[in-house]
Design a protein around this motif. Structure first.
Motif, PDB file in Angstrom:
ATOM      1  N   LEU A 123      25.215  -0.739 -20.769  1.00  0.00           N
ATOM      2  CA  LEU A 123      24.177  -1.003 -19.769  1.00  0.00           C
ATOM      3  C   LEU A 123      24.041   0.182 -18.816  1.00  0.00           C
ATOM      4  O   LEU A 123      22.923   0.576 -18.447  1.00  0.00           O
ATOM      5  CB  LEU A 123      24.520  -2.273 -18.981  1.00  0.00           C
ATOM      6  CG  LEU A 123      24.339  -3.612 -19.700  1.00  0.00           C
ATOM      7  CD1 LEU A 123      24.894  -4.744 -18.842  1.00  0.00           C
ATOM      8  CD2 LEU A 123      22.866  -3.869 -20.021  1.00  0.00           C
ATOM      9  N   ASP A 128      19.218  -1.921 -22.899  1.00  0.00           N
ATOM     10  CA  ASP A 128      18.798  -3.208 -22.353  1.00  0.00           C
ATOM     11  C   ASP A 128      19.861  -4.260 -22.702  1.00  0.00           C
ATOM     12  O   ASP A 128      20.814  -3.989 -23.436  1.00  0.00           O
ATOM     13  CB  ASP A 128      17.422  -3.610 -22.870  1.00  0.00           C
ATOM     14  CG  ASP A 128      17.345  -3.744 -24.385  1.00  0.00           C
ATOM     15  OD1 ASP A 128      18.363  -4.120 -25.009  1.00  0.00           O
ATOM     16  OD2 ASP A 128      16.270  -3.462 -24.952  1.00  0.00           O
ATOM     17  N   GLU A 129      19.670  -5.464 -22.186  1.00  0.00           N
ATOM     18  CA  GLU A 129      20.691  -6.504 -22.318  1.00  0.00           C
ATOM     19  C   GLU A 129      20.985  -6.827 -23.779  1.00  0.00           C
ATOM     20  O   GLU A 129      22.151  -6.972 -24.175  1.00  0.00           O
ATOM     21  CB  GLU A 129      20.233  -7.772 -21.575  1.00  0.00           C
ATOM     22  CG  GLU A 129      21.263  -8.875 -21.535  1.00  0.00           C
ATOM     23  CD  GLU A 129      22.491  -8.511 -20.739  1.00  0.00           C
ATOM     24  OE1 GLU A 129      23.612  -8.845 -21.215  1.00  0.00           O
ATOM     25  OE2 GLU A 129      22.354  -7.902 -19.662  1.00  0.00           O
ATOM     26  N   ASP A 130      19.946  -6.949 -24.590  1.00  0.00           N
ATOM     27  CA  ASP A 130      20.152  -7.318 -25.991  1.00  0.00           C
ATOM     28  C   ASP A 130      20.901  -6.239 -26.753  1.00  0.00           C
ATOM     29  O   ASP A 130      21.852  -6.526 -27.491  1.00  0.00           O
ATOM     30  CB  ASP A 130      18.799  -7.586 -26.661  1.00  0.00           C
ATOM     31  CG  ASP A 130      18.956  -7.975 -28.127  1.00  0.00           C
ATOM     32  OD1 ASP A 130      19.587  -9.014 -28.395  1.00  0.00           O
ATOM     33  OD2 ASP A 130      18.474  -7.227 -29.003  1.00  0.00           O
TER      34      ASP A 130
END
Length: 375
Positions: A123, A128-130
């Protein structure tokens, strides 16, 4: 593998601090691996650094059993015992990394675990989060595999007669087979794919924990010491009972102990819907009406979990688990009377019983604290 021959003194009845030798060996092994990994890039080296961090946080419980058993049975293979003990620490680390991934836990020993750390790194690098989650999941799978491979290498490298080495390798194979089967069954129970009986839940305790935390370390130490088949069989039964009791206590701790005490979430087991002996006993009691709708909820919050904890504490469920643990520990002590082991080995077993009993007394106190909380 790092050459340990210059660091280990000849075996004798006086130990030159074997636990410290295990730490030295693990440090050197993992640092060597990390340096080799740098050639493939910083991410790969980071995985090895995180494996090292995960290993360093342990209590050396399983390696201690290997060493103490080997010593108590008159073993003279210190270098081999240290290598095998270190192998069990790496095996334990691999199982923890994979277990946290399966359970979606992010904290281990009071700090972000390997997967959570690597997720945060990705991160910070702009993922991104995924993508961060997918990369950290892949890293955890690979890290566990690498630790398993290194554990196998250490145990396979012991300089002992071929028959004993094969006994150790067969033991490692059986440990992986049984532990993986127990983990798979436990996951199926938590997902609701199969509602276990109490006997099936107890079998998972024996498979997941008893095998690699007690039975295998006891047997490994005994094999290294050249113990006879009668001792091996007896220690196997003792290890099964001790490991089962240990896991039952751990299941209670996972619900009732404060997070700062256990170093991980005390909501995770309830959120995952784990069908431990505690929960299976609760299913047969009036308290189940207060638990059923919330057990296994992915969004289970601390407040709701506290209410569930309070309800469980006021039920007979934790008392029934406590009774099972005390019965298993009493059985171990009785076995020492019926089929006596060498005095030094009996003392090791008695010390392990005391450790599990102390942990049980501790968790009984936490159950009482939960009972005293406002519902």
């Amino acid at each position: 593998m790092t050459d340990t021959s210059t660091r280990l003194e000849p075996a004798s009845t006086t130990w030159p601090d074997p636990p410290q030798l295990v730490d030295v060996l693990l440090r050197d092994e993992l640092e060597t691996a990390r340096r080799r990994a740098e050639a493939f890039g910083p991410e790969y080296a980071l995985i090895w650094s995180e494996i090292d961090r995960s290993v360093r946080g342990g209590k050396r419980f399983r390696s201690s059993i290997v060493l103490r058993t080997h010593d108590a049975l008159g073993g003279r293979c210190l270098e081999a015992a240290v290598l095998v003990a270190a192998g069990f620490e790496l095996l334990h680390t691999a199982f923890l990394i994979h277990d946290d991934l399966i359970d979606r836990d992010t904290v281990r020993r009071g700090a972000p675990n390997l997967a959570a750390t690597l997720r945060n790194v990705s991160l910070a690098l702009g993922a991104d989060e995924d993508r961060a989650r997918r990369w950290s999941d892949a890293s955890a799978v690979l890290a566990g595999d690498l630790a398993l491979s290194r554990a196998h290498r250490l145990i396979a490298s012991v300089d002992i007669p071929g028959r004993q080495r094969m006994q150790l390798l067969d033991l490692l194979d059986e440990t992986l087979l049984v532990s993986a089967g127990g983990e798979l069954a436990d996951t199926a129970f938590g997902l609701g794919l199969h509602l276990p009986t109490l006997d099936e839940a107890i079998l998972v305790c024996e498979s997941k924990t008893a095998m690699y935390s007690f039975r295998a370390p006891l047997r490994a130490g005994a094999v290294l010491a050249g113990a006879g088949d009668d001792v091996l069989v007896e220690l196997d039964d003792i290890g099964r009972l001790l490991g089962r009791a240990f896991q039952l206590v751990d299941d209670l701790l996972g619900v009732f102990a404060p997070e700062e005490k256990i170093g991980k979430s005390n909501v995770s087991d309830l959120r995952e819907g784990k069908h431990t002996a505690l929960i299976l006993h609760a299913r047969t009691l009036p308290v189940w009406d207060e638990l059923e709708s919330n057990l296994g909820r992915e969004d289970l919050d601390q407040v709701t979990a506290a209410r569930m904890r309070w309800a469980l504490a006021h039920s007979a469920a934790p008392v029934r688990v406590e009774e099972q643990v005390r019965e298993d520990l009493d059985d171990v002590i009785a076995r020492l009377t019926r089929r006596p082991l060498p005095p030094e080995m009996a003392a090791v077993v008695e010390a392990l019983v005391s450790q599990v009993r102390d942990a049980l007394d501790d968790v009984v106190g936490h159950v009482e604290e939960a009972r005293c909380q406002a519902g």
